[in-house]
Write a protein that holds these residues in place. Structure first.
Motif, short mmCIF file in Angstrom:
data_model
loop_
_atom_site.label_atom_id
_atom_site.label_comp_id
_atom_site.label_asym_id
_atom_site.label_seq_id
_atom_site.Cartn_x
_atom_site.Cartn_y
_atom_site.Cartn_z
N PRO A 4 -12.65 -5.61 6.08
CA PRO A 4 -11.34 -5.83 5.46
C PRO A 4 -11.27 -7.07 4.56
N GLN A 63 -8.41 -8.44 1.64
CA GLN A 63 -7.55 -9.61 1.84
C GLN A 63 -7.79 -10.72 0.84
N VAL A 122 -10.03 -5.78 -7.68
CA VAL A 122 -9.69 -4.52 -8.35
C VAL A 122 -10.36 -4.42 -9.72
N LEU A 140 -11.21 4.24 -3.41
CA LEU A 140 -10.47 3.99 -2.17
C LEU A 140 -10.22 2.50 -1.98
N MET A 179 -7.46 1.56 -4.16
CA MET A 179 -6.21 2.06 -3.59
C MET A 179 -5.75 1.17 -2.43
N GLU A 180 -6.72 0.67 -1.67
CA GLU A 180 -6.36 -0.24 -0.58
C GLU A 180 -5.60 -1.45 -1.12
N ARG A 181 -6.11 -2.00 -2.21
CA ARG A 181 -5.52 -3.24 -2.71
C ARG A 181 -4.24 -2.98 -3.49
N VAL A 182 -4.21 -1.89 -4.23
CA VAL A 182 -3.04 -1.65 -5.08
C VAL A 182 -1.91 -1.00 -4.28
N MET A 183 -2.27 0.02 -3.48
CA MET A 183 -1.24 0.80 -2.79
C MET A 183 -1.18 0.54 -1.29
N GLY A 184 -2.20 -0.08 -0.73
CA GLY A 184 -2.23 -0.24 0.72
C GLY A 184 -2.42 1.08 1.44
N ILE A 185 -3.40 1.87 0.98
CA ILE A 185 -3.53 3.24 1.47
C ILE A 185 -4.04 3.28 2.91
N GLY A 186 -4.82 2.29 3.32
CA GLY A 186 -5.09 2.12 4.75
C GLY A 186 -6.31 2.81 5.32
N ILE A 187 -7.14 3.47 4.49
CA ILE A 187 -8.29 4.18 5.06
C ILE A 187 -9.31 3.21 5.67
N ASN A 191 -8.57 -0.12 6.24
CA ASN A 191 -7.90 -1.32 6.72
C ASN A 191 -7.54 -1.18 8.19
N GLY A 228 -6.97 2.06 9.82
CA GLY A 228 -8.17 2.53 9.12
C GLY A 228 -9.44 2.04 9.79
#
Lengths: 578, 291
Positions: free
Chosen positions: A167, A171, A177, A241, A244-252, A254, A259
């Motif tokens: 993670p 963070q 990105v 992905l 997406m974690e950083r921009v949207m917080g998609i969580g796969i 994290n 995640g």
């Protein structure tokens, strides 16, 4: 006896200097920027990748200078823990950028992009790669990716290490990105290059060149392309992905959102371990070209070398788990991956033994490319064998994340890929630019570089075995003698590389004119002029055995090798109709 | 390449006119393009494979999440979309056939119908996304439905948001806006990893009173919606690209560029559209029909 008659078209010396070649064909900037000529695109890759190599190399010198003293020479605090932490963050950024630039912008694209683009169609006797426009798009994707990587560095340098492990990469307050987007584009460049090269080899081989009459460099390029096509999309989606974690917080990936961060490691290494073979296979292909040429002897075990490239490509997909031995993988999987890691060493060893057998009783000519190939064999063998050490489970538990790993992969990447590339660059340099470099200086540079590489990385193997962890900005004083030796080695390498840049640049303007075939090689790219004309071949070359040197003799008049007529040639020329 | 084309060129002449200089025959050029297209489509499948793999891993480790969250999705919408895409696949295949036989009107009609199918698919899908947004059936911390799949109210999730701090305020413009882009997402002042005593997600007992109130709602449902939006989003992106490319084909078709002598772009795009269809045939049961 000295006229060029290999194409049986008569006694016209086809290899006479051409008034117009691909370098002079069109002189405007636009004729370079929008060129569809594979040779020019290859040169553009060469220049860009060497520029990236220079940046990455200077970062390496910063790293080595930092590690001259235990508390750090460049980045160190003023006494308090907080100030050390702040200063060491810069060190994290420096080694991260060094890794990212070297892996994604240098090692992966440099041999296929520069040498593959330049030499592959010539070796096929073809006019271009299958999709010239796609080839140019590949280059620009690479360029834009490289620019984005630099932009992210200016905005806020990434400090995750080149592996972007979650993670932390989710963070960290740096421009992950932008950097990852750049690498994503470089990845697509790699995919398109792979597709292009595979289709070219499938569909543009000239009549008479069956799979097992191809030069071995083409087998290596084909196997490399196979990995590029099959592995790179996976890291592409992995980086999507991560973005997406950083921009949207998609969580796969994290754990805070349920995640799985180890899944990122699995995805990342599913690409990044095969990527190691993307780097090394083309270098092995170069070695397979140079050794028979400079041993004046047919390659030994052609089929084994050819098929071992494919074997490495395929088995290379099944070993990624050895990066995750101590990260929560089950013991059963650990054992399987360890076993498969041992297996992948076999085809590499097959190549090495066949190279040695080729040299055995050959008339070895110690020109610069051959000297580099000899250092490749030594350095790659050290790198390969330390890899087997790391592949062994019990040892890996001890050596994981130590300098032993750093020493190992630098022996493979630097001593293998980069030395192989340099060998290839010296081998094809006369063909690329039509000029010879200063042979004496080049040979001494090779020796100095060999000493520098060993002095840099061998102490790292020792210090790693003694327990020094990697990626730290400071270390215990007991390791200092090794670190100093390593740093001196890095400076020696710098001297060697600057010398190399000097004599290669010098050769462009003042070097002797190169003959069509300075080394006496048997593959088709040497049948055309140096540098080749825009359309590659004035006359369609005839396909023969690329490792048959029996009809090549040195002609002092042209200062290069020419074909002599062979009686009752069983390999009657097969001409393609265009 | 350089031979002059007659007023009414033969198929052979048309094919020769489209031959690039480095190929010997039109057939060789077509075969090279076909092989390249198949390889590209293989890389497309591999791009999706990462998501299928993530799906498999999370479904294996969190089966209760997938069973629960799958009930939120409307299988009828998914089925209608599947039928639409299948039909558009048929019209695309017919378009390829009409291009090869030189039936230009039928070709243009089929291309237009294929585009229509793609647009219809996207419209239905957009409606689903909109409904998901309304019901807060979203990914990560955005997952906060007030109603369960059975229509009964569920208490709001309070655990998730507390674990992840809010992003810092975003500066409004220029350099600072760009700067904040890199730092978007989570900026945490402490480790976001749960303390070990709580145990792995999905296995651990519900740790907060609010979560206990949602007795029928398993933990980590947001993971399903993360995967759902990634998979369908990537697929929809491919549908959009497909519609654009087919639109380009339609323009060229109306100009009368395709016929028996030259139809390679139609064939290649047909292959692409087939793969886009096929991906949905996997996504539909995996996401909408979980039991």
């Amino acid at each position: 006896m000295t006229t060029f008659t290999g194409n049986n078209f008569g006694d016209t010396p086809v290899v006479a200097a051409q008034p117009d070649n691909y370098l002079t064909h069109g002189k405007t900037i636009g004729s370079w920027l929008f060129t569809l000529d594979h040779k020019r695109i290859g040169i553009m890759y060469l220049v860009t990748a060497l520029l990236a190599f220079f940046i990455g190399g200077m970062l390496a010198e910063v790293i080595r200078t930092q590690l001259l003293v235990p508390q750090g020479l460049i980045f160190h605090g003023t006494g308090s823990v907080a100030s050390s932490y702040a200063a060491y963050r810069y060190y994290n950024q420096v080694f991260t950028l060094h890794g990212i630039i070297m892996v994604f912008l240098v090692l992966i694209p440099i041999v296929p992009g520069a040498l593959g683009n330049f030499a592959m169609p010539l070796m096929l006797g073809a006019k271009d790669v299958a999709f010239p426009k796609l080839n140019l798009i590949s280059y620009y994707l690479y360029l834009v990716g490289a620019i984005l990587a630099i932009v992210s560095t200016v905005l806020g340098a990434v400090d995750t290490g080149w592996t972007f492990y979650t993670p932390f990469s989710i963070q960290t307050e740096s421009y992950v990105v932008v950097m990852v987007l750049g690498i994503f584009l470089v990845g697509f460049s790699s995919i398109f290059t792979g597709i292009n090269f595979m289709v070219t080899i499938h569909k543009l081989r000239p009549p008479g060149m069956s799979w097992f009459r191809m030069p071995l460099f083409l087998w290596a390029i084909y196997s490399t392309s196979l990995i590029q096509v099959a592995a790179t999309p996976v890291v592409g989606i992995t980086f999507v992905l991560l973005m997406m974690e950083r921009v949207m917080g998609i969580g796969i990936f994290n754990p805070a959102l349920g995640g799985n961060p180890v899944l990122f490691q699995e995805f990342f290494w599913f690409y990044s371990h095969p990527a190691v073979y993307i780097m090394i296979l083309p270098a092995m292909g170069i070695v397979s070209e140079i050794i028979p040429t400079f041993s004046r002897k047919h390659i030994f075990g052609y089929e084994f070398i050819a098929l071992s490239s494919l074997a490495i490509a395929l088995i290379g997909f099944l070993v990624w788990g050895h990066h995750i031995f101590v990260n929560g993988q089950s013991a059963e999987l650990d054992a399987v991956f360890s076993f498969l890691t041992f297996i992948v060493a076999v085809p590499s060893a097959i190549k090495v033994w066949n190279w040695l057998a080729t040299m055995y009783k050959g008339a070895i000519v110690l020109k610069t490319p051959m000297l580099y190939v000899l250092s490749f064999i030594v350095l790659f063998t050290i790198g390969g064998l330390t890899g087997v050490v790391l592949g062994a489970l019990s040892e890996d538990v001890v050596l994981h994340d130590t300098y032993f790993v750093v020493g190992h992969f630098h022996y493979v990447m630097m001593g293998g890929t980069l030395i192989g590339f340099i060998a290839g660059m010296h081998y094809w340099w006369p063909k690329m630019f039509g000029r010879m470099y200063n042979e004496t200086i080049a040979q001494w540079t090779c020796v100095v570089l060999f000493i520098g590489i060993n002095l840099t990385f061998f102490p790292q193997l020792v210090v790693g075995a003694e327990g020094m962890p990697r990626r730290y900005a400071s270390y215990l004083p007991v390791y200092q003698p090794y670190m100093i030796a390593s740093t001196i080695g890095a400076y020696i390498q710098l001297v060697a590389f600057l010398t190399m840049a000097g004599y290669l640049m010098h050769s462009l303007f003042y070097g002797k004119k190169a003959p069509a075939n300075p080394w006496g090689s048997g593959s088709l790219e040497w049948e055309t002029a140096s540098p080749p004309p825009h359309n590659n071949f004035e006359t369609t070359p005839s396909v023969g055995d690329p490792y048959d040197y029996s009809d090549l003799v040195f002609d002092p008049a042209v200062n290069g090798y020419v074909h002599i007529e062979k009686p009752a040639d069983s390999l009657a020329p097969v001409t393609a109709t265009h | 390449m350089s031979e002059a084309i007659a007023i009414n060129p033969t198929d052979e002449q048309v094919a020769r006119a489209h031959l690039a200089h480095h190929f010997d025959t039109p057939q060789q050029q077509f075969d090279a393009g076909t092989l390249g297209m198949w390889m590209f489509l293989a890389t497309e499948m591999l791009l999706f494979s990462g998501l299928f793999c993530a799906y498999a891993v999370f479904r294996a480790t969190h089966p209760e999440v997938f069973k629960y969250a799958g009930q939120y999705l409307d299988p009828v919408s998914g089925l209608i979309n599947a039928l639409i895409l299948l039909t558009s696949g048929l019209t695309m295949a017919l378009a390829v056939r009409f291009a090869q036989t030189g039936k230009r009107v039928a070709l243009s009609l089929c291309l237009a119908l294929t585009m229509l199918g793609g647009v219809g698919f996207l419209a239905i899908h957009a409606k689903e996304y909109f409904d998901n947004g309304q019901a807060k059936l979203l990914w990560g911390t955005h997952y906060a439905p007030s109603v369960g799949p059975n229509g009964k109210p569920v208490a709001p999730i309070t655990g998730l948001a507390a674990l992840v701090a809010k992003p810092k305020p975003v500066a409004s413009s220029g350099w600072h806006a760009l700067k904040s882009l890199g730092k978007a997402g989570f900026v945490v002042s402490h480790s976001a990893i749960m303390p070990a005593s709580i145990g792995p997600a999905g296995v651990a007992p519900a740790q907060k009173p609010a979560a206990v109130a949602n007795a029928f709602q398993p933990a980590n449902v947001q993971i399903f919606f993360g995967i759902y939006f990634l998979m369908t989003g990537l697929h929809s992106l491919h549908v959009i690209i497909g519609i654009i490319v087919i639109g380009w084909l339609l323009i060229r078709s109306l100009r009368g560029e395709f016929g028996p002598g030259y139809n390679a772009p139609v064939v290649y795009v047909g292959m692409y559209w087939g793969v886009v269809d096929m991906v949905w045939m996997f996504l539909f049961p995996l996401l909408y029909l979980i039991h």
